[in-house]
Design an enzyme around this catalytic site. Sequence first.
Site, mmCIF file in Angstrom:
data_model
loop_
_atom_site.group_PDB
_atom_site.id
_atom_site.type_symbol
_atom_site.label_atom_id
_atom_site.label_comp_id
_atom_site.label_asym_id
_atom_site.label_seq_id
_atom_site.Cartn_x
_atom_site.Cartn_y
_atom_site.Cartn_z
ATOM 1 N N GLU A 1 0.823 -1.221 0.000
ATOM 2 C CA GLU A 1 0.000 0.000 0.000
ATOM 3 C C GLU A 1 0.852 1.264 0.000
ATOM 4 O O GLU A 1 1.716 1.441 0.873
ATOM 5 C CB GLU A 1 -0.934 -0.001 1.221
ATOM 6 C CG GLU A 1 -1.880 1.187 1.195
ATOM 7 C CD GLU A 1 -2.981 1.138 2.252
ATOM 8 O OE1 GLU A 1 -3.356 0.039 2.692
ATOM 9 O OE2 GLU A 1 -3.456 2.218 2.632
ATOM 10 N N ASP B 1 3.870 -13.756 12.138
ATOM 11 C CA ASP B 1 2.542 -14.196 11.700
ATOM 12 C C ASP B 1 1.566 -13.009 11.751
ATOM 13 O O ASP B 1 1.085 -12.625 12.818
ATOM 14 C CB ASP B 1 2.099 -15.338 12.634
ATOM 15 C CG ASP B 1 0.757 -15.943 12.259
ATOM 16 O OD1 ASP B 1 -0.012 -15.286 11.537
ATOM 17 O OD2 ASP B 1 0.485 -17.063 12.704
ATOM 18 N N HIS C 1 -1.935 10.379 -1.132
ATOM 19 C CA HIS C 1 -1.984 9.119 -1.877
ATOM 20 C C HIS C 1 -1.699 9.327 -3.357
ATOM 21 O O HIS C 1 -1.172 8.452 -4.019
ATOM 22 C CB HIS C 1 -3.402 8.513 -1.782
ATOM 23 C CG HIS C 1 -3.560 7.534 -0.672
ATOM 24 N ND1 HIS C 1 -3.202 6.231 -0.798
ATOM 25 C CD2 HIS C 1 -4.037 7.671 0.579
ATOM 26 C CE1 HIS C 1 -3.449 5.596 0.333
ATOM 27 N NE2 HIS C 1 -3.957 6.452 1.189
HETATM 28 C C1 MEV Z 1 -6.052 3.552 4.709
HETATM 29 O O1 MEV Z 1 -5.340 2.385 4.376
HETATM 30 C C2 MEV Z 1 -6.051 3.786 6.201
HETATM 31 C C3 MEV Z 1 -6.950 4.914 6.690
HETATM 32 O O2 MEV Z 1 -8.279 4.699 6.185
HETATM 33 C C4 MEV Z 1 -6.931 4.874 8.190
HETATM 34 C C5 MEV Z 1 -7.966 5.772 8.854
HETATM 35 O O3 MEV Z 1 -9.006 6.078 8.245
HETATM 36 O O4 MEV Z 1 -7.715 6.124 10.019
HETATM 37 C C6 MEV Z 1 -6.505 6.259 6.147
#
Ligand code: MEV
Length: 431
Positions: free
Chosen positions: A93, A287, A385
């Site tokens: 990610e 794990d 992102h």
């Molecule tokens: C995304 O992978 C994680 C978030 O959704 C966490 C959150 O909303 O606190 C950004």
Amino acid sequence: MLEYRRYLIMTKKTSRIPGLHKLSPKERLQQVVEAAGLSEEVLRHLGNTGNLDSATADSMIENVIGTLNIPLGVATNLVIDGEEVLVPMATEESSVVAAVCNAARQCRSTGGFTTAMSGSLMIAQVQLTGVRNPEFARLQILEHKADIQAVCNETDPVLLKHGGGFRDLEVRILHGRTGPMVVTHLIVDTRDAMGANAVNSMAEAIAPLIAEWTGGKTYLRILSNLADRRLARARATWSLEDIGGADVRDGILSAFDFADIDPYRAATHNKGIMNGVSAVVLATGNDTRAVEAGAHAYAARSGQYGSLTQWEVDADGNLNGSIEMPLAVGLIGGATRSHPTARITLDIMGVETADQLAGIIAAVGLAQNFAALKALATTGIQKGHMALHAKNIAVMVGAKGDEIDNVAQALVSLGKVRMDIAEDILKSLRG
Ligand code: MEV
């Protein structure tokens, strides 16, 4: 289902490949590629196992045909218990590694993260059924504490040599649909091992004795992943100055409040924490599913699923963050030892004990949560992102080398990170 069967018969596809498990990874791959009607290119692609050789992979799981590489990043800026630590993270990610780097940088001025463990105790459960008198049976089991201790310790002399072994006994009575159950908990110090194998063997060794002492029948003999005697704790302070003021702080507090009263939000909040936690757990060959199961069960311990972190304000108005969660990870045994990359990730961190590793993982979880809440309460997460997502899109439309950055930058500056636009940009770049 019937339609699918008909399709399989028509296409002569079958999932029956007798003897597949007896073949080498290369032979298996050949068979699977043939059975799936795939190309020579796929054969070459899966034939390259990267930095996990196929013999090692074959010794880890069944029916190996290849390996799956995912990116290994490193989180910088972390100060944990006064030490500068570089933390390897394995994740597919985008933004996860960057988020930890940013959060850790913003709490360096206040000394970084402080961690602690509640202990390294694992619980193994032995389920006893078929007893009419569960209270009586409970006492019968408790009376044998010394015998149980002896059998457990004989089962794992190596653990005993390293200072671990049986520590305590608890017996609970549960009332299920099939009748009462008497559930014995063996509480075992597994030191630097995750301990699943050790405690499972102990449970299996003890079960026949419990059946004999009580006249009941034992069924399940297995560890509990709700490792609440192995809690990792981490805390840190973010100053108002470092985070950009009271409005940001209050947004984070409100986000925490939201997670703590609403399981729909808490699931996402904790998913963000696990983005960091699971990435380090995976990078070290531990794990991930065990840690994830424990984390979520712990988050629901009050009866309502809630946040794994807590956020408060100190007397100076700064933001205090803390996390407490089960973290059953080890440095010895399983993939932590057999996977060559996992061994290297432990060296990068310089950890010497499982407790240290668990503390680092908890700190990363807290950092991840800080970064997510801060982004969500301010600019939103899409902005951060987009840059990496744009690179993904550029690769997906076929950009190579410098083209990847050029296409990605153009997408971001247009504010439209889309495949069709990326294709047009790539075409115009190639003239
Ligand atoms: C995304 O992978 C994680 C978030 O959704 C966490 C959150 O909303 O606190 C950004």
